[in-house]
Design a protein around this motif. Sequence first.
Motif, mmCIF file in Angstrom:
data_model
loop_
_atom_site.group_PDB
_atom_site.id
_atom_site.type_symbol
_atom_site.label_atom_id
_atom_site.label_comp_id
_atom_site.label_asym_id
_atom_site.label_seq_id
_atom_site.Cartn_x
_atom_site.Cartn_y
_atom_site.Cartn_z
ATOM 1 N N ALA A 122 31.096 -11.081 33.984
ATOM 2 C CA ALA A 122 32.430 -10.549 34.318
ATOM 3 C C ALA A 122 32.339 -9.066 34.684
ATOM 4 C CB ALA A 122 33.385 -10.758 33.151
ATOM 5 N N ARG A 123 31.485 -8.318 34.004
ATOM 6 C CA ARG A 123 31.314 -6.893 34.350
ATOM 7 C C ARG A 123 30.735 -6.741 35.751
ATOM 8 N NH1 ARG A 123 29.472 -6.596 29.016
ATOM 9 N NH2 ARG A 123 27.310 -6.470 29.717
ATOM 10 N N ILE A 124 29.752 -7.581 36.075
ATOM 11 C CA ILE A 124 29.149 -7.535 37.419
ATOM 12 C C ILE A 124 30.194 -7.887 38.469
ATOM 13 C CG2 ILE A 124 27.480 -8.688 38.939
ATOM 14 C CD1 ILE A 124 25.625 -8.871 36.416
ATOM 15 N N GLN A 125 30.983 -8.922 38.203
ATOM 16 C CA GLN A 125 32.040 -9.302 39.143
ATOM 17 C C GLN A 125 33.040 -8.158 39.341
ATOM 18 O OE1 GLN A 125 33.012 -13.094 37.010
ATOM 19 N NE2 GLN A 125 33.430 -13.765 39.118
ATOM 20 N N ALA A 126 33.422 -7.506 38.257
ATOM 21 C CA ALA A 126 34.383 -6.406 38.345
ATOM 22 C C ALA A 126 33.813 -5.272 39.199
ATOM 23 C CB ALA A 126 34.748 -5.899 36.945
ATOM 24 N N GLU A 127 32.549 -4.973 39.013
ATOM 25 C CA GLU A 127 31.912 -3.923 39.826
ATOM 26 C C GLU A 127 31.903 -4.307 41.299
ATOM 27 O OE1 GLU A 127 28.951 -2.235 36.321
ATOM 28 O OE2 GLU A 127 28.125 -3.510 37.906
ATOM 29 N N TRP A 128 31.577 -5.579 41.593
ATOM 30 C CA TRP A 128 31.583 -6.017 42.995
ATOM 31 C C TRP A 128 32.988 -6.002 43.582
ATOM 32 C CZ3 TRP A 128 27.987 -5.375 46.123
ATOM 33 C CH2 TRP A 128 26.655 -5.612 45.803
ATOM 34 N N ARG A 129 33.982 -6.405 42.781
ATOM 35 C CA ARG A 129 35.365 -6.370 43.281
ATOM 36 C C ARG A 129 35.779 -4.939 43.624
ATOM 37 N NH1 ARG A 129 36.192 -10.444 39.511
ATOM 38 N NH2 ARG A 129 36.927 -8.984 37.928
ATOM 39 N N MET A 166 39.305 -16.095 31.156
ATOM 40 C CA MET A 166 39.058 -15.268 30.011
ATOM 41 C C MET A 166 40.396 -14.808 29.445
ATOM 42 S SD MET A 166 36.237 -12.249 29.800
ATOM 43 C CE MET A 166 34.891 -13.359 30.056
ATOM 44 N N GLU A 167 40.547 -14.880 28.130
ATOM 45 C CA GLU A 167 41.784 -14.475 27.479
ATOM 46 C C GLU A 167 42.016 -12.978 27.673
ATOM 47 O OE1 GLU A 167 43.922 -16.478 25.521
ATOM 48 O OE2 GLU A 167 42.770 -18.137 26.325
ATOM 49 N N HIS A 168 43.294 -12.593 27.738
ATOM 50 C CA HIS A 168 43.638 -11.178 27.860
ATOM 51 C C HIS A 168 43.144 -10.439 26.615
ATOM 52 C CE1 HIS A 168 45.747 -7.639 29.108
ATOM 53 N NE2 HIS A 168 46.359 -7.579 27.929
ATOM 54 N N GLY A 169 42.462 -9.335 26.837
ATOM 55 C CA GLY A 169 41.992 -8.544 25.717
ATOM 56 C C GLY A 169 40.581 -8.879 25.257
ATOM 57 N N GLU A 170 40.020 -10.009 25.713
ATOM 58 C CA GLU A 170 38.632 -10.344 25.347
ATOM 59 C C GLU A 170 37.687 -9.395 26.050
ATOM 60 O OE1 GLU A 170 36.840 -14.276 25.569
ATOM 61 O OE2 GLU A 170 38.826 -15.139 25.275
ATOM 62 N N PRO A 171 36.615 -8.980 25.377
ATOM 63 C CA PRO A 171 35.654 -8.112 26.058
ATOM 64 C C PRO A 171 34.973 -8.874 27.205
ATOM 65 C CG PRO A 171 34.829 -8.760 23.889
ATOM 66 C CD PRO A 171 36.219 -9.307 24.020
ATOM 67 N N LEU A 172 34.636 -8.146 28.255
ATOM 68 C CA LEU A 172 33.975 -8.761 29.402
ATOM 69 C C LEU A 172 32.527 -9.072 29.071
ATOM 70 C CD1 LEU A 172 35.211 -6.496 32.351
ATOM 71 C CD2 LEU A 172 36.115 -8.696 31.632
ATOM 72 N N ASP A 173 32.074 -10.251 29.468
ATOM 73 C CA ASP A 173 30.655 -10.558 29.339
ATOM 74 C C ASP A 173 29.914 -9.932 30.521
ATOM 75 O OD1 ASP A 173 30.998 -12.279 31.532
ATOM 76 O OD2 ASP A 173 30.701 -14.095 30.394
ATOM 77 N N ARG A 174 28.605 -10.052 30.539
ATOM 78 C CA ARG A 174 27.781 -9.418 31.572
ATOM 79 C C ARG A 174 28.186 -9.865 32.976
ATOM 80 N NH1 ARG A 174 21.436 -9.656 30.784
ATOM 81 N NH2 ARG A 174 22.124 -8.583 28.919
#
Length: 174
Positions: free
Chosen positions: A11-18, A1-9
């Motif tokens: 990616a948000r789930i992955q970020a929460e798990w991380r 994902m490009e820097h600055g692009e909004p996270l898709d659903r």
Amino acid sequence: MEHGEPLDRVARIQAEWRRERPDIDTTPQGVIGRLHRLADRLGEELRLVYDRHGLGEGEFDVLCALRRAGEPYERAPGELAEHTMVTTGAMTKRIDRLERAGLVTRRRSADDQRGRIVALTRPGRELVDRAFTDHMRNERRLLDLLTPAEAESLEALLTAWLSRMDGPRTPGDA
């Protein structure tokens, strides 16, 4: 994902798990999660065409399997089950619905009086020809969201992955 692009659903789930479980590698979720979401979205889009023709996905599959058989557009129920990847019990229900709608007929097999043969009726063939034309137009619309090179690469990747998934299994495979 490009820097600055909004996270898709996903990616948000992955970020929460991380954040919650930094000890677990969540990178597979990026592919599997998106494939799962894409499959759901594609299913929704494909069902629009089936619905427009008064068919469920399973009924469409049966009519297509019969149409692909070529003249005289018939197959045994077990063969239909193989061509549509459903159980014979599910196939019987689909055939019953199609027969009630006048789209297929059933008769005893000339070779084996215990066996049955399912055949497209003229209205069934006309319906599946219209529905399949619309289905291919719809699939083209969906695939055209990718460039031709992307579509070709994706097909090659999916073919390789599916081949490996369907390959020989050993007793220890999960």
